[in-house]
Design a protein around this motif. Structure first.
Motif, PDB file in Angstrom:
ATOM      1  N   ARG A  21       0.850  -1.183   0.000  1.00 44.96           N
ATOM      2  CA  ARG A  21       0.000   0.000   0.000  1.00 44.96           C
ATOM      3  C   ARG A  21       0.888   1.237   0.000  1.00 44.96           C
ATOM      4  NH1 ARG A  21      -4.932  -2.265   1.182  1.00 44.96           N
ATOM      5  NH2 ARG A  21      -5.962  -0.255   1.060  1.00 44.96           N
ATOM      6  N   LEU A  23       0.642   5.046   0.443  1.00 49.85           N
ATOM      7  CA  LEU A  23      -0.271   6.065   0.946  1.00 49.85           C
ATOM      8  C   LEU A  23       0.325   7.450   0.713  1.00 49.85           C
ATOM      9  CD1 LEU A  23      -0.735   3.349   2.617  1.00 49.85           C
ATOM     10  CD2 LEU A  23      -1.790   4.795   4.328  1.00 49.85           C
ATOM     11  N   GLU A  56      -3.165   4.793  -2.525  1.00 46.11           N
ATOM     12  CA  GLU A  56      -4.154   5.522  -1.743  1.00 46.11           C
ATOM     13  C   GLU A  56      -3.849   7.013  -1.764  1.00 46.11           C
ATOM     14  OE1 GLU A  56      -5.189   4.090   2.084  1.00 46.11           O
ATOM     15  OE2 GLU A  56      -4.701   1.998   1.638  1.00 46.11           O
ATOM     16  N   THR A  57      -4.842   7.822  -2.126  1.00 48.07           N
ATOM     17  CA  THR A  57      -4.655   9.269  -2.201  1.00 48.07           C
ATOM     18  C   THR A  57      -5.411  10.012  -1.105  1.00 48.07           C
ATOM     19  OG1 THR A  57      -6.464   9.472  -3.805  1.00 48.07           O
ATOM     20  CG2 THR A  57      -4.247   9.160  -4.684  1.00 48.07           C
ATOM     21  N   TRP A  85      -6.671   1.702  -7.122  1.00 45.93           N
ATOM     22  CA  TRP A  85      -6.575   3.035  -6.542  1.00 45.93           C
ATOM     23  C   TRP A  85      -7.583   3.087  -5.390  1.00 45.93           C
ATOM     24  CZ3 TRP A  85      -4.357   7.652  -9.125  1.00 45.93           C
ATOM     25  CH2 TRP A  85      -3.603   7.328 -10.262  1.00 45.93           C
ATOM     26  N   LYS A  86      -7.320   3.975  -4.450  1.00 44.72           N
ATOM     27  CA  LYS A  86      -8.260   4.166  -3.347  1.00 44.72           C
ATOM     28  C   LYS A  86      -8.279   5.634  -2.961  1.00 44.72           C
ATOM     29  CE  LYS A  86      -9.574   2.563   1.251  1.00 44.72           C
ATOM     30  NZ  LYS A  86      -9.320   1.598   2.333  1.00 44.72           N
ATOM     31  N   SER A  87      -9.474   6.223  -2.935  1.00 41.30           N
ATOM     32  CA  SER A  87      -9.631   7.629  -2.571  1.00 41.30           C
ATOM     33  C   SER A  87     -10.785   7.771  -1.602  1.00 41.30           C
ATOM     34  CB  SER A  87      -9.890   8.484  -3.819  1.00 41.30           C
ATOM     35  OG  SER A  87     -10.219   9.815  -3.450  1.00 41.30           O
ATOM     36  N   GLU A  88     -10.659   8.705  -0.660  1.00 42.64           N
ATOM     37  CA  GLU A  88     -11.739   9.012   0.275  1.00 42.64           C
ATOM     38  C   GLU A  88     -12.467  10.284  -0.122  1.00 42.64           C
ATOM     39  OE1 GLU A  88     -10.106   9.043   4.183  1.00 42.64           O
ATOM     40  OE2 GLU A  88      -9.393   6.966   4.070  1.00 42.64           O
ATOM     41  N   THR A  93     -13.133   9.821  -6.570  1.00 39.24           N
ATOM     42  CA  THR A  93     -13.586   8.449  -6.814  1.00 39.24           C
ATOM     43  C   THR A  93     -14.382   8.368  -8.111  1.00 39.24           C
ATOM     44  OG1 THR A  93     -13.663   7.945  -4.440  1.00 39.24           O
ATOM     45  CG2 THR A  93     -14.975   6.560  -5.896  1.00 39.24           C
ATOM     46  N   GLU A 104     -10.156  -0.249  -5.172  1.00 38.65           N
ATOM     47  CA  GLU A 104     -10.076  -1.346  -4.221  1.00 38.65           C
ATOM     48  C   GLU A 104     -11.425  -1.648  -3.589  1.00 38.65           C
ATOM     49  OE1 GLU A 104      -7.302  -2.708  -0.487  1.00 38.65           O
ATOM     50  OE2 GLU A 104      -8.044  -0.652  -0.531  1.00 38.65           O
TER      51      GLU A 104
END
Length: 224
Positions: A21, A23, A56-57, A85-88, A93, A104
């Motif tokens: 991962r 980050l 992860e962004t 990819w992973k975004s909050e 997104t 993810e």
């Protein structure tokens, strides 16, 4: 009251199962972040090889130009095998989905996503189990250490909370976490992450609580 964790301005690279991962911090100029990422990856180059990477962004808002820059300055030159990819951040997104990138949470939650409707899990979650849902989540049991619950809405645990829960996972810090017995080291709401909590320092450890965000900080309210 829980104290909000200070913003981490350093890139983090860590292993998780068969994946790595990467980050990226949510704050700071993108060019500096990418430079830090290159340095972190260079140091670990002998171990990376073709290992799949989750990029992860965080809560960073990316536009098309930013995504292309990450590709041109980081992913392509270093031949990274980015699996997901992973975004909050909700808008990021949407952009990544429309651009055809694999996310993810889509992979993890396929077949278990019930958009907008509450999800009731009628069992406890064991280490290694993960629930991802677009809406409120009710756990009719405990969330044990090593398990995770990510919900775009609120999270209610009718048992012990020892694992990781993230309410408002798409960046909404108006959400709350309610548990019958709080025993977790950390919680997340929206884009905010609490400090790790020491058992001896919390008078409400093991008790019923509601956790929310008030004026930018975590607030813990004991329930009767």
């Amino acid at each position: 009251m829980l104290q909000e964790k200070a913003n981490d301005d350093m890139v983090t690279l860590k292993g998780q199962g068969s994946l790595l991962r990467l980050l990226l911090p949510s704050n700071g100029p993108l060019e500096i972040v990418l430079s830090q990422a290159k340095q972190a990856l260079d140091k670990a180059s002998s171990m990376i090889g073709d290992i799949g990477i989750v990029l992860e962004t965080g809560c960073r808002r990316l536009d098309g130009i930013s995504v292309v820059r990450i590709l041109e300055d980081l992913i392509w030159p270093m031949s990274l095998n980015v699996k997901y990819w992973k975004s909050e951040d909700r808008e990021t997104t949407v952009l990544l989905k429309r651009s055809g990138f694999s996310l993810e949470d889509d992979e993890v939650s396929s077949g278990n996503l019930c958009t907008g409707e509450p999800l009731v899990v009628d069992r406890s979650l064991r280490s290694g189990q993960k629930v991802v849902h677009d809406g409120d989540v009710l756990i009719l049991g405990s969330v044990h250490d090593g398990s995770e619950v990510l919900a775009s809405g609120n999270i209610c645990v009718f048992g012990k909370l020892q694992g990781l829960v993230h309410a408002g996972s798409q960046g909404d810090d108006r959400r709350f976490i309610a548990v019958d017995s709080f025993m977790a080291r950390q919680v997340r709401i929206g884009c905010r992450v609490s400090n790790e909590m020491a058992q001896s320092e919390q008078r409400w450890w093991g008790r019923p609580v509601i956790i929310s965000i008030e004026r930018g900080s975590f607030l813990v309210t004991e329930r009767d």
